[in-house]
Design an enzyme around this catalytic site. Sequence first.
Site, PDB file in Angstrom:
ATOM      1  N   GLU A 227       1.009  -1.440  -0.100  1.00  0.00           N
ATOM      2  CA  GLU A 227       0.276   0.029  -0.358  1.00  0.00           C
ATOM      3  C   GLU A 227       1.451   1.374   0.195  1.00  0.00           C
ATOM      4  O   GLU A 227       1.601   1.035   1.153  1.00  0.00           O
ATOM      5  CB  GLU A 227      -0.812   0.170   1.401  1.00  0.00           C
ATOM      6  N   CYS A 264      -2.252   7.917   4.870  1.00  0.00           N
ATOM      7  CA  CYS A 264      -2.974   7.497   2.901  1.00  0.00           C
ATOM      8  C   CYS A 264      -4.211   7.893   2.768  1.00  0.00           C
ATOM      9  O   CYS A 264      -4.618   7.875   1.557  1.00  0.00           O
ATOM     10  CB  CYS A 264      -2.523   6.108   2.837  1.00  0.00           C
TER      11      CYS A 264
END
Lengths: 496, 496
Positions: A227, A264
């Site tokens: 990720e 994020c």
Amino acid sequence: MFTTVEETNTRTTAAHAAYEQARDIDPGTRAAWLRGIAAALEANADELVALGQEETHLDEGRLSFELKRSVFQLRLFAEEVVRGEHLDATIDHADPTWGMGPRPDIRRVSVPLGVVGVFGASNFPFAFSVMGGDSASALAAGCAVVHKIHEGHLQLALRTGAIVEEALESVGAPQGLFSTIIGRAAAECLVDHPLVKAIGFTGSTAGGRALFDRAARRSTPIPFYGELGSINPVFVTEAAWKLRRDEILAGFASSFTMGMGQFCTKPGLLFVPGYSSALTGNGDDVSDILNREVAGKPRRPLLSPRLREGFDRAVETVRAAPGVDVLLAGDDSEAPHPTILKTTADHVRKHPGILEQEMFGPAAVVVEYHPGDDLVSLAGLMVGQLTGTVHAEPHEDVSDLLSTLRERCGRLLWNAWPTGVTVSYAQHHGGPYPATTATTTSVGTAAIARFMRAVAYDSFPPSQLPAPLRDDNPWRIRRRVDGAWDSPIPEGKVSE
Amino acid sequence: MFTTVEETNTRTTAAHAAYEQARDIDPGTRAAWLRGIAAALEANADELVALGQEETHLDEGRLSFELKRSVFQLRLFAEEVVRGEHLDATIDHADPTWGMGPRPDIRRVSVPLGVVGVFGASNFPFAFSVMGGDSASALAAGCAVVHKIHEGHLQLALRTGAIVEEALESVGAPQGLFSTIIGRAAAECLVDHPLVKAIGFTGSTAGGRALFDRAARRSTPIPFYGELGSINPVFVTEAAWKLRRDEILAGFASSFTMGMGQFCTKPGLLFVPGYSSALTGNGDDVSDILNREVAGKPRRPLLSPRLREGFDRAVETVRAAPGVDVLLAGDDSEAPHPTILKTTADHVRKHPGILEQEMFGPAAVVVEYHPGDDLVSLAGLMVGQLTGTVHAEPHEDVSDLLSTLRERCGRLLWNAWPTGVTVSYAQHHGGPYPATTATTTSVGTAAIARFMRAVAYDSFPPSQLPAPLRDDNPWRIRRRVDGAWDSPIPEGKVSE
């Protein structure tokens, strides 16, 4: 302090031996291991949260919540292990009338991959670190884990690792099922190790891509579940702006500054109709509102000096792009004032690089579009994202915008904000590259399947089949049989 | 003859446009497209089978069966599309009491990836070629397909492609949803094209790895679902050998010579107890039996001169390894006599490379082990395989052998033979590298999910949700709701 290559080899080999002992354990036992870890983290919460405060500048409330979330996740995954959903058990009985010709008895079940290497992220010292989503899902899958510690919270990570190892020992799990390593040489050894079968990673695009490349270059390539970065655009329609401008700006200010923007899923881009026009409809202008909203948010130092440097550099890069101005200036203080830059749709069409520069910290860009401008083509400029958000009115037809965002995003939000990712059955925390390097999720129960692969048993006698595939269904899991689903799980099975 | 790079770009762009038109079509319509292709292939079966005979040396019976299998597969996938299993629809309603804190309404569904590049294999001119498993599963997923033709059956592939395109047009599918290309430059363009989101490949380990590396090197890497090589070891226990030696040898001879050994599931290794010992228990020796069994098998030329060269080279490589002898000699004729080599467990322990050399064609190795020898450690020498087979007696405890094989194989067989791969719900045709480059299957309904990714819808109003996630469930698919499964699919739904 750094783990040597030799020691990394030793821990990986021990992890593999533990995996071999643990891979076929019954679901109740595996669930008890996960619950044992959860209880140990909970019992040591005060110490862990205090350590986190010392190392990360995150406040007690946030860290306590994050620990609670990680503990919850372990218990949810324990329930999922008992339910057996992740096993994807499928039975096709022998069928002499099968359309393409007689079919043998064939049954499929998912099995763990083996040893998984997990890289911790700096910004979630619990939820995406030592016993975060990657570790929890790998253990739930039946894998062993060697965790590469993020040095941004070294003491916390070491202490968490020790608590996890003790907890696993006390509930009888095989030694070596979980261990930690420190340092770059150890990390590279881990990615290269023949006994390591997959990597879970949360971190920067540059670092993640380098490790992805390394995993792909192995003589035996392995899946790399990375990720990486995301800008998380938010599109506000003219109708929504007209009706709810102040509320939207308040929500935006809260979301992009939450955790000092070190998420994020931080909304880094806000597309709004030209706000100097009559659309605004009232006295305050946008910068006044944002200034007021942002002023009330708590300010703290960023996670680390290195992260702060990267943040300052990224903000400077975007600010220096053609047609980008400052709407709200940040500052040089240790706990920086949030930065809001502004530009126009015309400029990002000419310089789409503006839409690709993540600013990891409290900064965002407001992009003005002309009334009547084409939001779909603007959305089409975005690369892969974890999230994409639309603020619109319920009656509006924004299907083209949603389709365009769907191609690029792992999670779509409607009149909501992307920060805050619940751990549940339906969650998907992923998205096309560069948001991630895979098509999978790193949050929610669906994350478990990343660390499994299917095996078919062809023509086996009942006595030789593994438990989840036996006709008597000793694990009482839900299975697809001859294309149909058998009866649901008995009530109360997972409620213990 | 070769498709230019320019033309490849044109077809890929057209495929993407068709994908955009088709991606949200209702399941009934998509199923009708698949059924339209099936009907067209069936209607043109005689012509296609005749073309196949001319180009592949495969006989009519085999080709007719393979076409029937491909047609069946399309119809099975059409049913699966209507069932909606591949959508993995999951609904978590908003829950203020959720354990980690209030949960928003969040719903997940799988969506197609986009344009998929499919590489055809030479050895299955229908089942793993133009409209084979990869194309069928990509179309079922909702993707568009650009198929790279295998030049080993060029005319057949071109004709099949034309039939598929006509069929899709006649059922109203968007133009460009399926197209074909020819040649290496076009193939490389396809793998590199930004609009291509995944590759399906069946072929050699060397060719597959080169393309895997190419896909991983892209600025935006894409999944590469490659099915490469496999040796498919068979382990015979002493007890089984004692009781069923002749039957096992007959089965082995049939399986490794089937289709002139040109199957990726051909059993290339047979581990048996030392057959010169008393274990054999009767007059005929092993080579007599194999000779007799093999003699009765039809012999045909291999698929192509190039494949034949590779086969001869591979056999020579294994034959030249230390400790390898000839049990049954092949020959140089156009339709070659099968080759059986023999060696011992002691030799493969010293030279495990013998266990990694695929001989694609009618050849296999018999490996003698000493009575009492450790089959588990022998199995531990194998690299990743599509299949692993055990011939044993039902009362035997071979769990360690099965566990060791399970680590290395995608499908385990018990007293059966690996050739012949049924298309069903439970099938898994995959396995650890170098058998494949992924953890997925290329055969069976589970293959569809390879070409999809999940998207979560967070906080959406009912009117803006896609059909499979609406509370009123207009597609009548089975879904997981708040962790539990809702009622099964209404009876008769998929039986139309």
